[in-house]
Design an enzyme around this catalytic site. Structure first.
Site, mmCIF file in Angstrom:
data_model
loop_
_atom_site.group_PDB
_atom_site.id
_atom_site.type_symbol
_atom_site.label_atom_id
_atom_site.label_comp_id
_atom_site.label_asym_id
_atom_site.label_seq_id
_atom_site.Cartn_x
_atom_site.Cartn_y
_atom_site.Cartn_z
ATOM 1 N N TYR A 199 71.675 92.079 40.871
ATOM 2 C CA TYR A 199 71.496 90.901 41.726
ATOM 3 C C TYR A 199 70.153 90.966 42.452
ATOM 4 O O TYR A 199 69.402 89.978 42.496
ATOM 5 C CB TYR A 199 72.642 90.811 42.727
ATOM 6 C CG TYR A 199 72.666 89.526 43.519
ATOM 7 C CD1 TYR A 199 73.087 88.340 42.921
ATOM 8 C CD2 TYR A 199 72.281 89.498 44.855
ATOM 9 C CE1 TYR A 199 73.124 87.156 43.635
ATOM 10 C CE2 TYR A 199 72.309 88.314 45.579
ATOM 11 C CZ TYR A 199 72.728 87.148 44.962
ATOM 12 O OH TYR A 199 72.752 85.969 45.676
ATOM 13 N N SER A 248 67.506 84.826 47.537
ATOM 14 C CA SER A 248 68.429 85.461 48.476
ATOM 15 C C SER A 248 67.632 86.453 49.302
ATOM 16 O O SER A 248 66.555 86.906 48.888
ATOM 17 C CB SER A 248 69.542 86.183 47.703
ATOM 18 O OG SER A 248 70.242 87.094 48.531
#
Length: 277
Positions: free
Chosen positions: A159, A146
């Site tokens: 995350y 990401s």
């Protein structure tokens, strides 16, 4: 697709294949008649996705799979190899979202996020590496991280750390496997609409923020999938989207890391204020 030309036997295995980016990747490969191993923890959604892939001309091989279970991942890899007499392209895409401040993120949430987002990718790489090495055409590992692996925005510690781990693993494997003819890429997309907020770990405020950011994006899962396959075929190690936000974050963070980090809290507060207005 250039990827189909490189791997004429067209055998891919994709985790997180029942929805979002994973399903979009399966759809694109299906239009070129690939055999696609489709793995997902959601067995019902997986069956629906497999039917769609078959209708588009692909050859689906669905398997319900929890990527945190290494023996199960290994068995799925061996079964797909046996069914298709090898594998060419592996996409470690399965992942979960997480948000909230570090103080309010529980150890259980940390363990779950790292288990799926990092160890799930490790398991996929470990299980398929012997089969890729057996492929005379080489092969390709595409690990989905990401832009969070670079951006490191506040209130996303678990995350961010998990996706940074996927990036570091991918860069390491790129160097280790290049001489074996195995290409490695890491995909670094920003926000785009998926169902990642459905099982996001963290408070409701994080879920609402994630949904708001996805709703503001003009990038679709199909756009990301198309970019991923095109750039993988060009042997890119880092695959970013072409939007201005991704490019700015990538270049500024690399060229002016101290300035970038100092500006993060202010930028994050501005985004939160704008989304809540």
């Amino acid at each position: 697709m250039r990827l189909s030309e490189r791997y004429p036997r067209r055998r891919a295995f994709i985790t997180g294949a029942a929805s979002g980016l994973g399903r979009a990747l399966c759809r694109l490969l299906a239009t070129d008649a690939w055999h696609v191993g489709m793995a997902d923890v959601d067995a019902d959604a997986l069956g629906e996705a497999a039917n769609e892939i078959a209708s588009l001309g692909g050859h689906p091989h669905p398997v319900p799979l929890d990527v945190t279970d290494f023996p199960a991942v290994q068995q799925a890899a061996d079964t797909f190899r046996d069914a298709c007499d090898g594998v060419d392209f592996v996409v470690n895409n399965a992942g979960i979202g997480a948000g909230g401040s570090f103080a309010e993120t529980s150890i259980a949430d940390w363990e779950q996020v790292l288990s799926v987002n990092v160890m799930g990718v490790v398991h996929g790489c470990k299980a398929f590496l012997p089969h890729l090495r057996d492929n005379p055409d080489g092969g390709h590992l595409l690990n989905v991280a990401s832009l969070a692996a670079v951006a490191a925005a506040p209130r996303m510690s678990a995350y961010n750390a998990s996706k940074a781990g996927v990036r570091a693993l991918s860069e390491t494997l790129y160097g280790e496997l290049k001489d074996d003819g195995i290409h490695v890429s890491v995909l670094l997309p920003g926000f785009f609409p998926t169902n990642i907020d459905a099982d996001l770990r963290g408070p409701d405020s994080a879920r609402k923020m994630t949904r708001a950011m996805m709703d503001r994006s003009d990038v679709t899962a199909d756009d990301v999938a198309r970019r991923a396959l095109t750039e993988a075929a060009r042997d890119r190690i880092h695959i970013l989207l072409s939007d201005w936000q991704s490019q700015i974050v990538w270049h500024v963070q690399r060229l002016l890391p101290g300035t970038y980090v100092r500006q993060l809290p202010r930028r994050e507060a501005e985004i939160r204020a704008r989304l809540s207005s």
